[in-house]
Design a protein around this motif. Structure first.
Motif, PDB file in Angstrom:
ATOM      1  N   LEU A   1      -6.165  -5.815  -2.321  1.00  0.00           N
ATOM      2  CA  LEU A   1      -7.061  -6.621  -1.484  1.00  0.00           C
ATOM      3  C   LEU A   1      -6.906  -8.097  -1.814  1.00  0.00           C
ATOM      4  N   LEU A   2      -6.864  -8.406  -3.118  1.00  0.00           N
ATOM      5  CA  LEU A   2      -6.722  -9.802  -3.541  1.00  0.00           C
ATOM      6  C   LEU A   2      -5.409 -10.394  -3.055  1.00  0.00           C
TER       7      LEU A   2
ATOM      8  N   ALA B   1      -8.649   2.813  -7.695  1.00  0.00           N
ATOM      9  CA  ALA B   1      -9.737   1.849  -7.515  1.00  0.00           C
ATOM     10  C   ALA B   1      -9.270   0.447  -7.885  1.00  0.00           C
ATOM     11  N   VAL B   2      -8.663   0.314  -9.081  1.00  0.00           N
ATOM     12  CA  VAL B   2      -8.233  -1.010  -9.534  1.00  0.00           C
ATOM     13  C   VAL B   2      -7.069  -1.511  -8.688  1.00  0.00           C
TER      14      VAL B   2
ATOM     15  N   LYS C   1     -15.807 -11.517  -3.637  1.00  0.00           N
ATOM     16  CA  LYS C   1     -15.394 -12.758  -2.975  1.00  0.00           C
ATOM     17  C   LYS C   1     -15.848 -13.946  -3.808  1.00  0.00           C
ATOM     18  N   GLU C   2     -14.944 -14.907  -3.978  1.00  0.00           N
ATOM     19  CA  GLU C   2     -15.352 -16.098  -4.704  1.00  0.00           C
ATOM     20  C   GLU C   2     -16.243 -16.931  -3.802  1.00  0.00           C
TER      21      GLU C   2
ATOM     22  N   LEU D   1     -12.613  -7.702  -9.355  1.00  0.00           N
ATOM     23  CA  LEU D   1     -11.442  -8.146  -8.605  1.00  0.00           C
ATOM     24  C   LEU D   1     -11.754  -8.367  -7.133  1.00  0.00           C
ATOM     25  N   ALA D   2     -12.500  -7.425  -6.558  1.00  0.00           N
ATOM     26  CA  ALA D   2     -12.679  -7.475  -5.104  1.00  0.00           C
ATOM     27  C   ALA D   2     -13.792  -8.414  -4.688  1.00  0.00           C
TER      28      ALA D   2
ATOM     29  N   VAL E   1      -8.779   0.834   2.987  1.00  0.00           N
ATOM     30  CA  VAL E   1      -8.196  -0.491   2.738  1.00  0.00           C
ATOM     31  C   VAL E   1      -7.228  -0.868   3.853  1.00  0.00           C
TER      32      VAL E   1
ATOM     33  N   GLY F   1     -13.637  -3.283 -13.200  1.00  0.00           N
ATOM     34  CA  GLY F   1     -12.471  -4.052 -12.786  1.00  0.00           C
ATOM     35  C   GLY F   1     -12.411  -4.191 -11.281  1.00  0.00           C
ATOM     36  N   ALA F   2     -12.652  -3.097 -10.575  1.00  0.00           N
ATOM     37  CA  ALA F   2     -12.575  -3.144  -9.113  1.00  0.00           C
ATOM     38  C   ALA F   2     -13.623  -4.083  -8.552  1.00  0.00           C
TER      39      ALA F   2
ATOM     40  N   ALA G   1     -12.685   0.951 -14.927  1.00  0.00           N
ATOM     41  CA  ALA G   1     -12.041   0.805 -13.618  1.00  0.00           C
ATOM     42  C   ALA G   1     -13.037   0.323 -12.579  1.00  0.00           C
TER      43      ALA G   1
ATOM     44  N   ARG H   1      -5.508 -11.133   0.490  1.00  0.00           N
ATOM     45  CA  ARG H   1      -6.352 -12.283   0.790  1.00  0.00           C
ATOM     46  C   ARG H   1      -5.597 -13.592   0.490  1.00  0.00           C
TER      47      ARG H   1
ATOM     48  N   LEU I   1      -6.160  -0.816  -5.624  1.00  0.00           N
ATOM     49  CA  LEU I   1      -6.500  -1.253  -4.268  1.00  0.00           C
ATOM     50  C   LEU I   1      -7.270  -2.561  -4.298  1.00  0.00           C
ATOM     51  N   ALA I   2      -8.061  -2.773  -5.356  1.00  0.00           N
ATOM     52  CA  ALA I   2      -8.748  -4.058  -5.473  1.00  0.00           C
ATOM     53  C   ALA I   2      -7.723  -5.180  -5.628  1.00  0.00           C
TER      54      ALA I   2
ATOM     55  N   ILE J   1       0.835  -1.203   0.000  1.00  0.00           N
ATOM     56  CA  ILE J   1       0.000   0.000   0.000  1.00  0.00           C
ATOM     57  C   ILE J   1       0.867   1.249   0.000  1.00  0.00           C
TER      58      ILE J   1
ATOM     59  N   ALA K   1      -8.974   6.307 -11.092  1.00  0.00           N
ATOM     60  CA  ALA K   1      -9.263   4.992 -11.665  1.00  0.00           C
ATOM     61  C   ALA K   1      -8.213   3.983 -11.249  1.00  0.00           C
TER      62      ALA K   1
END
Lengths: 100, 408, 164
Positions: free
Chosen positions: A81-82, A74-75, C162-163, C159-160, C73, C155-156, C152, A85, A77-78, A29, A71
């Motif tokens: 997150l992954l 957003a992507v 949960k499966e 991606l985020a 986050v 995509g977010a 975007a 995880r 940080l996603a 981060i 933009a």
């Protein structure tokens, strides 16, 4: 009146600090934040030049940079997150699945 | 430094104005808590504060003293710097926002400098107001995080999600007004609302001619209630589920700072709603001969208030009330005479209407709190993203169409 | 010193201090706070340069939305203090001097190029002009960014998610 070169030097210093942070930080981060810092430094150059040349193109460009940064955040940080995880860690050195 | 001050007398005037506004605002904040407790009590068939002073008028003072003398606890494991920063941030940001509000059209002289009511008059006043409120999230989020406790953390997480979502709707709902006014300057936005439709309906943005901003206003006010974390959107502090949410671990004066910040942002939002949709300081009555007596309305209201205070004070149970209430009534009567004088009367018209409208909005705030139950978290998100945001976007499209068609 | 110059140095010190603190802090939240300080200082500098609209957008979008996302986050992942791992020798002995060198070089060349450029002293940029430019000359890039944002968002979300 503040000379334009002052702004440009400040912007260069900030960009350099951003690069240093990018190299030295270990948290994903924080690394992402240092990219934002570099973008900000570049924005300062744009605005300063827009003032120096008396044209508005620089400011319009800053506007686009900010939009793209939003933009990207957003992507990005996603993705972070992954990673968090899957790896249970935010350390960039732990993200080494592709390493032999 | 003295050289700087001598070169810029504007700075001196600004500092004096800030000091006066700060004093008035903090007093107003204190009595806003009293007002809220009284109104909610009456909505729920109670009496509200009644012990500290006549009609509980000294209750804010008692509360303040209590806050000051409580033990100031810092939880172990808290991030001390951020823990102290958060309440300071909340309060200072919400007080700063008030500096951008213009309170009246009049100008007066101070040390030979002509200044207007209100501290800063920026070209992009509205944008700056939004900039300041957008930073307000940090106070709540950081307070929740730094307390090192699970309820505050949940409150902080909820609040950052909630405030970011509703900020979008808040900003979008105002675009219609900007399209009508063609300016970010709050004074120009008010000036653009001058005049009357068909001679009697004020041309305020809520009734504006090409496209009345009714949708915009409803979205704005709903989102604003959510932004200020007030019921029915007070999920960050929902006491039923999160104890007290983000400020569970705060005690004493730091808690008071959160409290004051919340009320200050209530005042800002009410001022903003007045300016953007209800014509700011413009009088709702047309300036015609038959309504010329309207200029004495403030005097009449104050006189009525003072008469009631004297009458009520004489019948009051306690000796203190028998003395204080009639004295207050006499002071009000003096004020009523003062603002009836020709010079003062013109000057007071703008601020009177402005404050009257702001007061109505503050009452609505309290009224909503006393009436509606809290939303569930998923309902909250659904309202923000699926109702307010599309509605405010639709408002933008409709307003721009109306303006283009109206111009043709 | 004029008021403007004093303001410039105060804001510049704030920005550099924030950037240095971003590097030195070990907790991501503290780094994020430092970055917010930099951004607010930059907004002040934009105001000095007369770019009012950009200053407001800087605070609203950068400090008020993007950084909130970062803080969110960090809170969500409950990120702890950064692990003090062995920084690679390359980074320590080559990276730091290189970063310093890059800074000095950039400052030298940029400032040298623009030193002779006299600042055009004008009042604040009217936002109206900026809007005209954005929606006339730059209307195509503007529309493209809206598509970019849409992608975007998608995509977010993807991606985020949960499966299950």
């Amino acid at each position: 009146m503040v000379p334009i070169s002052y702004y440009l030097v400040l912007s260069a210093i900030l960009f350099g600090l951003g690069v240093v942070a990018f190299i030295f930080k270990r948290n994903i981060i924080t690394i992402f934040m240092s990219i934002e810092l570099m973008l900000n430094a570049v924005n300062l150059t744009f605005v300063a030049f827009s003032r120096a040349l008396g044209k508005l193109d620089g400011q319009v460009f800053v506007f686009f940079v900010i939009v793209v940064a939003a933009a990207e955040a957003a992507v990005g940080l996603a993705i972070i997150l992954l990673i968090a995880r899957n790896q249970q860690s935010l350390n960039i050195e732990r993200v080494n699945l592709l390493k032999l | 430094m003295s050289n700087l001050v001598a070169q810029h007398p504007v700075l001196v005037v600004a500092v004096i104005k800030i000091a006066v506004l700060m004093f008035l605002l903090l007093t107003a904040l204190a009595y806003l808590t009293w007002f809220e407790r009284k109104v909610v009590a009456h909505i729920q068939s109670r009496w509200g504060p009644y012990r500290a002073g006549p009609h509980g008028l000294l209750q804010p003072l008692a509360d303040g003293l209590k806050f000051l003398f409580k033990e100031d606890v810092t939880p172990s494991g808290a991030d001390r710097f951020v823990y102290y920063l958060a309440p300071f941030l909340t309060l200072s940001l919400s007080l700063t926002a008030i500096a951008l509000i213009p309170f009246g059209p009049g100008e007066f002289k101070l040390f030979g400098q002509r200044t207007s009511l209100g501290i800063a008059n920026l070209n992009i006043g509205l944008l700056f107001l939004f900039a300041i409120t957008s930073l307000g999230v940090y106070g709540v989020a950081l307070a929740g995080w730094s307390s090192n406790s699970k309820y505050p953390l949940l409150g902080g997480l909820r609040s950052s999600a909630q405030m970011v979502s509703y900020e979008l709707a808040l900003t979008m709902s105002v675009v219609g007004v900007l399209l009508l006014a063609g300016s970010f300057n709050l004074r120009e936005i008010i000036a653009a609302q001058q005049g009357f439709l068909w001679g009697w309906l004020p041309r305020w943005n809520i009734f504006a001619s090409p496209m009345p901003q009714v949708i915009g206003f409803s979205c704005f006010f709903t989102a604003a209630i959510a932004e200020t974390n007030r019921l029915p959107f007070d999920l960050p502090e929902a006491e039923g589920e999160l104890v007290a949410g983000f400020h569970t671990e705060y005690a004493s004066f730091k808690f008071a700072m959160f409290f004051m910040g919340e009320y200050a942002s209530m005042i800002t939002v009410s001022c903003l709603a007045t300016i953007l949709f209800f014509g700011g300081w413009l009088s709702p009555f047309p300036q015609i001969g038959a309504l010329a007596w309207m200029r004495y309305l403030p005097t009449a209201l104050l006189a009525a208030g003072s008469a009631w205070l004297v009458w009520d004070g004489i019948r009051y149970e306690t000796l203190l009330g028998k003395i204080v209430l009639p004295v207050l009534g006499v002071v009000l009567a003096g004020l009523a005479v003062l603002i009836a004088l020709p010079g003062a009367n013109d000057f007071i018209q703008g601020p009177f209407w402005f404050l009257a409208k702001v007061f109505i909005f503050l009452f609505i705030y309290v009224w909503v709190r006393g009436t509606l139950p809290r939303f569930r978290y998923d309902q909250l998100m659904a309202v923000g993203w699926k109702l307010l945001l599309p509605a405010s976007l639709a408002n933008i499209v409709l307003t721009s169409f109306a303006i283009v068609v109206g111009k043709r | 010193m004029s008021l403007e110059l004093v303001l410039f140095f105060v804001l510049a010190a704030m920005a550099i201090g924030g950037a240095v603190s971003l590097i030195l802090q070990r907790h991501p939240i503290h780094s994020a706070l430092s970055l917010i300080v930099v951004m607010v200082a930059l907004a002040g500098l934009y105001l000095l340069l007369g770019a009012e609209f950009i200053a407001a957008v800087q605070i609203i979008v950068y400090a008020g939305a993007i950084m909130v996302l970062f803080v969110f986050v960090i809170m969500l992942l409950n990120a702890g203090v950064e692990a003090r791992t062995n920084v690679s020798r390359m980074a320590r002995y080559v990276g730091l001097p290189l970063g310093f060198f890059l800074t000095v070089e950039l400052a030298y060349w940029i400032a040298g190029g623009a030193g002779r450029q006299a600042p055009v002293s004008a009042g604040p940029t009217p936002t109206r002009e900026l809007a005209r430019m954005l929606f006339r000359e730059f209307v195509f890039p503007f529309e493209l960014t809206s598509i970019l944002i849409l992608i975007a968002i998608l995509g977010a979300v993807v991606l985020a998610k949960k499966e299950t």
